[in-house]
Design a protein around this motif. Structure first.
Motif, PDB file in Angstrom:
ATOM      1  N   LEU A 196      41.232 -76.306   3.848  1.00 59.87           N
ATOM      2  CA  LEU A 196      40.119 -76.980   3.169  1.00 59.87           C
ATOM      3  C   LEU A 196      40.627 -78.202   2.408  1.00 59.87           C
ATOM      4  N   THR A 197      39.833 -79.284   2.449  1.00 59.33           N
ATOM      5  CA  THR A 197      40.195 -80.532   1.778  1.00 59.33           C
ATOM      6  C   THR A 197      38.980 -81.108   1.068  1.00 59.33           C
ATOM      7  N   ALA A 198      39.166 -81.577  -0.168  1.00 61.59           N
ATOM      8  CA  ALA A 198      38.128 -82.306  -0.913  1.00 61.59           C
ATOM      9  C   ALA A 198      38.830 -83.416  -1.690  1.00 61.59           C
ATOM     10  N   THR A 199      38.955 -84.594  -1.073  1.00 58.26           N
ATOM     11  CA  THR A 199      39.654 -85.712  -1.705  1.00 58.26           C
ATOM     12  C   THR A 199      38.768 -86.957  -1.684  1.00 58.26           C
ATOM     13  N   ARG A 200      39.134 -87.927  -2.523  1.00 59.18           N
ATOM     14  CA  ARG A 200      38.398 -89.188  -2.587  1.00 59.18           C
ATOM     15  C   ARG A 200      39.378 -90.343  -2.711  1.00 59.18           C
ATOM     16  N   LYS A 201      38.997 -91.469  -2.134  1.00 61.17           N
ATOM     17  CA  LYS A 201      39.808 -92.675  -2.195  1.00 61.17           C
ATOM     18  C   LYS A 201      39.408 -93.521  -3.387  1.00 61.17           C
ATOM     19  N   VAL A 210      43.030 -79.298  -2.598  1.00 61.96           N
ATOM     20  CA  VAL A 210      43.212 -78.692  -1.285  1.00 61.96           C
ATOM     21  C   VAL A 210      43.350 -77.184  -1.463  1.00 61.96           C
ATOM     22  N   ALA A 211      43.088 -76.467  -0.392  1.00 65.12           N
ATOM     23  CA  ALA A 211      43.250 -75.014  -0.408  1.00 65.12           C
ATOM     24  C   ALA A 211      43.391 -74.528   1.020  1.00 65.12           C
ATOM     25  N   PHE A 212      44.014 -73.370   1.175  1.00 69.04           N
ATOM     26  CA  PHE A 212      44.072 -72.756   2.501  1.00 69.04           C
ATOM     27  C   PHE A 212      44.193 -71.248   2.355  1.00 69.04           C
ATOM     28  N   GLY A 213      43.792 -70.573   3.425  1.00 71.42           N
ATOM     29  CA  GLY A 213      43.916 -69.127   3.482  1.00 71.42           C
ATOM     30  C   GLY A 213      44.330 -68.709   4.879  1.00 71.42           C
ATOM     31  N   GLY A 228      48.411 -61.756   4.562  1.00 76.24           N
ATOM     32  CA  GLY A 228      47.369 -62.713   4.227  1.00 76.24           C
ATOM     33  C   GLY A 228      47.717 -63.433   2.944  1.00 76.24           C
ATOM     34  N   GLN A 229      47.088 -64.570   2.732  1.00 71.73           N
ATOM     35  CA  GLN A 229      47.327 -65.332   1.511  1.00 71.73           C
ATOM     36  C   GLN A 229      46.183 -66.305   1.274  1.00 71.73           C
ATOM     37  N   VAL A 230      46.028 -66.712   0.014  1.00 71.61           N
ATOM     38  CA  VAL A 230      45.142 -67.795  -0.385  1.00 71.61           C
ATOM     39  C   VAL A 230      45.934 -68.679  -1.329  1.00 71.61           C
ATOM     40  N   ALA A 231      45.958 -69.972  -1.061  1.00 73.33           N
ATOM     41  CA  ALA A 231      46.716 -70.917  -1.888  1.00 73.33           C
ATOM     42  C   ALA A 231      45.821 -72.100  -2.246  1.00 73.33           C
ATOM     43  N   VAL A 232      46.054 -72.653  -3.421  1.00 77.46           N
ATOM     44  CA  VAL A 232      45.302 -73.824  -3.878  1.00 77.46           C
ATOM     45  C   VAL A 232      46.286 -74.856  -4.409  1.00 77.46           C
TER      46      VAL A 232
END
Length: 293
Positions: A196-201, A210-213, A228-232
């Motif tokens: 997952l990505t939520a960025t702005r220029k 950012v985050a991923f699982g 399993g894992q969840v990271a931010v």
């Protein structure tokens, strides 16, 4: 750009197996695609026609006992965005040849070459700064015992919004192993990853979250302990013109059967080797027309 950073959780698989051997437990496996490898990229959007080189390098330390374990993963990738369309989608190809090194629980580093990934992607421009893509590829079998050996198939489904200097992207990775076990008995479960990505220029700068699982899918093997894992984390990037750099740091907030939580630093370089002059725009090195004016 779904194929960028497209391999090597297989290296982590070998590291985890080494951890568990040291602990006297059964060897576990993990996904063939490194979770977090596509965050920061609008992988649902079309690449401008051209040839690109991208390298994602990451170094992580996991809090295993009695000593920490470290891994370095490098994912050099060539991406070719063709001028051809299929069913209204741009046809794109990716090739990745990973290289990795690992130090399980403070032991001397081991290094090896990972499974190559060959993949093709269809990317649709839906209008309104929305894009979706589907990637299908395969990790080729390899005999390096340090790394994953079994061939697998990779399906990736991505959606991106890239309007108003935003990059809002979700990329779901579904992996299926051809052989459930290696010649040495290591079990390879199918897996799901979500990046997952939520960025702005802001001018040439790019910042955001950012985050991923990741999770193993059921294997039907009673003794297998699914991982399993969840990271931010946070991301910062800068467009130098011919080269675009991104750096991000992630930390596990949830982990299951990895032996400890991980903190990992990532650095990505994006270099356009060739771009169609009709599509290229000044200083644009990311994948959308609006992201690097």
């Amino acid at each position: 750009m779904t194929g960028f950073g497209s391999n090597l959780r297989g290296c982590a698989r070998a590291v985890l197996a080494a951890w568990l051997v040291a602990a006297g437990g059964p060897a576990l496996a993990a996904s063939a695609a490194q979770p977090g490898q596509t965050v920061g990229l609008p992988v649902g959007a079309q690449l401008p026609v051209g040839l690109y080189f991208v390298n994602l390098s990451s170094f992580g330390v996991r809090g295993t006992l009695p000593r920490e374990s470290a891994t370095n993963v490098n994912l050099p990738t060539f991406a070719w965005a063709t001028p051809w369309t299929v069913a209204g989608a741009r046809l794109q190809f990716f090739f990745t040849q990973p290289v990795a090194a690992a130090s399980p629980q403070g032991t001397p580093y081991q290094s090896g070459i990972g499974q190559p990934l060959l993949a093709a992607q269809l990317a649709w421009d839906l209008g309104g700064d929305l894009g979706v893509s589907y990637l299908f590829g395969g990790y080729l079998p390899i005999e390096t015992r340090f790394l994953t050996q079994s061939a697998s198939l990779s399906h990736r489904f991505a959606a991106s919004y890239t309007g108003n200097d935003w990059n809002l992207t979700a990329n779901l990775l579904y992996g299926v192993f051809i052989d459930a076990r290696s010649p040495f008995g290591t079990l390879y479960p199918d897996y799901l990853n979500l990046d997952l990505t939520a960025t702005r220029k802001f001018g040439k700068w790019q910042v955001g979250a950012v985050a991923f699982g990741s999770t193993d899918l059921p294997t039907g093997v009673a003794r297998y302990r699914a991982q399993g894992q969840v990271a931010v984390g946070g991301l910062v990037g800068y467009n130098f013109g011919p080269v675009n750099l991104q750096a991000y740091v992630t930390r596990d907030v949830i982990e299951r059967n990895y032996g400890g939580r991980e903190i990992r630093g990532w650095l990505r370089a994006i270099v356009p080797l060739y771009q169609d002059k009709g599509e290229a725009e000044p200083n644009r090195t990311l994948v959308t027309r609006r992201q690097a004016e």
